[in-house]
Scaffold this motif. Structure first.
Motif, short mmCIF file in Angstrom:
data_model
loop_
_atom_site.label_atom_id
_atom_site.label_comp_id
_atom_site.label_asym_id
_atom_site.label_seq_id
_atom_site.Cartn_x
_atom_site.Cartn_y
_atom_site.Cartn_z
N GLY A 1 44.17 24.70 23.62
CA GLY A 1 43.53 25.97 23.98
C GLY A 1 44.40 27.18 23.75
N HIS A 2 45.69 26.98 23.58
CA HIS A 2 46.57 28.14 23.42
C HIS A 2 47.16 28.23 22.02
CE1 HIS A 2 45.82 29.14 27.56
NE2 HIS A 2 45.80 27.83 27.73
N MET A 3 46.47 27.62 21.06
CA MET A 3 46.78 27.89 19.66
C MET A 3 46.20 29.27 19.34
SD MET A 3 45.76 24.22 18.06
CE MET A 3 46.65 24.45 16.55
N ARG B 1 43.58 39.21 25.12
CA ARG B 1 44.69 38.76 25.96
C ARG B 1 44.25 37.50 26.70
NH1 ARG B 1 49.80 40.06 25.47
NH2 ARG B 1 49.32 42.30 25.43
N CYS B 2 45.09 36.50 26.63
CA CYS B 2 44.78 35.22 27.27
C CYS B 2 45.40 35.18 28.67
CB CYS B 2 45.34 34.09 26.42
SG CYS B 2 45.04 32.43 27.06
N ARG B 3 44.87 34.30 29.54
CA ARG B 3 45.48 34.19 30.88
C ARG B 3 46.90 33.67 30.80
NH1 ARG B 3 44.13 28.55 31.89
NH2 ARG B 3 42.38 28.04 30.54
N CYS B 4 47.30 33.09 29.65
CA CYS B 4 48.69 32.63 29.50
C CYS B 4 49.61 33.79 29.14
CB CYS B 4 48.78 31.53 28.44
SG CYS B 4 48.68 32.14 26.73
N GLY B 5 49.05 34.95 28.78
CA GLY B 5 49.88 36.11 28.43
C GLY B 5 49.89 36.41 26.95
N GLY C 1 44.89 36.24 21.55
CA GLY C 1 44.15 35.55 20.49
C GLY C 1 44.16 34.04 20.58
N CYS C 2 44.50 33.50 21.77
CA CYS C 2 44.45 32.04 21.95
C CYS C 2 43.01 31.55 21.79
CB CYS C 2 44.90 31.65 23.35
SG CYS C 2 46.63 31.99 23.71
N LEU C 3 42.86 30.31 21.36
CA LEU C 3 41.53 29.72 21.25
C LEU C 3 40.78 29.83 22.57
CD1 LEU C 3 39.52 28.09 19.50
CD2 LEU C 3 40.63 26.00 20.35
#
Ligand SMILES: [Zn+2]
Length: 327
Positions: free
Chosen positions: A187-189, A197-201, A204-206
């Motif tokens: 999910g974070h590719m 912005r992804c919750r991981c920081g 553009g993460c999947l």
């Protein structure tokens, strides 16, 4: 025979006479997600002989959530004995992340009352049974290899496209683990450089572009009411990620499940395959296929059954394979 997957392996040949008398051996399988607790009784052949479900009530504390789960588990344990005349060999659990190894502590993203909740210990105490568990996407990969779309395959990837996007990778029949147990967390590719912005920081993460939660944030509509463009775009992004995985891990099979992917159906899968064809062009990845999960809504519970049976098999294996001169 896939070594990490329960498979249609013959029953252990050193079972005691008492074990042979047991009419049915089952694993009590539990799926923990943000919406409900699902459970089932799964035989060694992968048959789901009974099921139970409990809704996850919003806004109650961690112990209230656990009480609801414990009640369901206790009842199903009794049903196994009294209704199916079955012996429960262990408990298998698939849990939404975050989890640590062996489910000692779990913090499911969409079950906010559980933060570092000691799930394995509590279930072991409740049932008196060995408890085996892992991330939901990883246990689904075990089930897909055992009973589903990847049956008989020793190399494949599973991507689940639901509220969040997760994944798992099986190489040479073994589920990849990684240092913390998160190998295959696709999910974070980054599929859209500079994207949302992804919750991981990262951006553009999947997961930030194509998950159910992302789709709702982008469109302002439930992901169950997508436009044609959103179905296509989501498929394209998942296909792009799938191609990266196939190129990096030398794979030609990607099984895609999850409520968003299954809900979007053929439009999603066609777009995903086109993107995969565009980006997987190496001699070993060309021709890679995206295929829908075959287990449907039973996948998560069968996955929990798969990890439970894997644990039961591994825990009996040393005793029966011990050579005469072993310690
Ligand atoms: Zn991310």
């Amino acid at each position: 025979m896939i070594s990490d997957v329960p498979g249609a392996e013959p029953q252990p040949d050193s079972t005691t006479s008492a074990e042979q008398q047991a009419p049915h051996d089952v694993v009590l399988a539990i799926d923990i997600n943000g919406e409900s607790f699902e459970a089932g009784l799964v035989t060694a052949r992968g048959e789901l002989i009974d099921r139970a479900s409990a809704p996850v009530e919003p806004d109650v504390g961690p112990e209230s959530h656990y009480t609801a789960l414990a009640l369901m588990v206790t009842e199903l344990n009794e049903v196994a004995r009294e209704h199916h005349n079955a012996r429960v060999r262990g408990v298998g659990v698939g849990c939404e992340g975050l989890v640590n190894r062996g489910l000692e502590l779990v913090s499911p993203v969409s079950l906010s009352s559980w933060r570092d909740f000691p799930l394995r210990g509590r279930l072991a105490e409740l049932t008196g049974l060995p408890v085996f568990g892992d991330l939901d996407a990883k246990v689904l990969a075990l089930a897909e290899g055992w009973l589903g779309a990847a049956q008989g395959h020793r190399e494949f990837c599973v991507i689940t496209v639901s509220a969040a996007i997760d994944g798992a990778i099986v190489i040479d029949g073994d589920l990849l683990e990684g240092a913390s147990g998160y190998a295959g967390q696709v999910g974070h590719m980054i599929v859209e450089p500079g994207g949302r912005r992804c919750r991981c920081g990262a951006q553009g993460c999947l997961d930030a572009e194509a998950s159910g939660q992302a789709i709702e944030a982008i469109t302002g509509r439930p992901h169950s009411e997508p436009t044609y463009e959103i179905m296509q775009r989501t498929g394209r992004l998942v296909g792009r990620a799938a191609a990266m995985i196939c190129n990096a891990f030398d794979l030609t099979m990607v099984v895609v499940g999850g409520t968003v992917a299954s809900g979007f159906g053929a439009t999603f899968f066609h777009a995903a395959q086109v993107a995969l064809d565009e980006d997987a062009r190496l001699s070993y990845s060309r021709g890679a296929r995206i295929t829908p999960s075959r287990l449907g809504e039973t996948g998560p519970v069968l996955g929990a059954g798969a990890i439970g049976w894997r644990g039961v098999r591994r825990s009996v294996r040393p005793a029966r394979s011990q050579p005469p001169n072993a310690r």
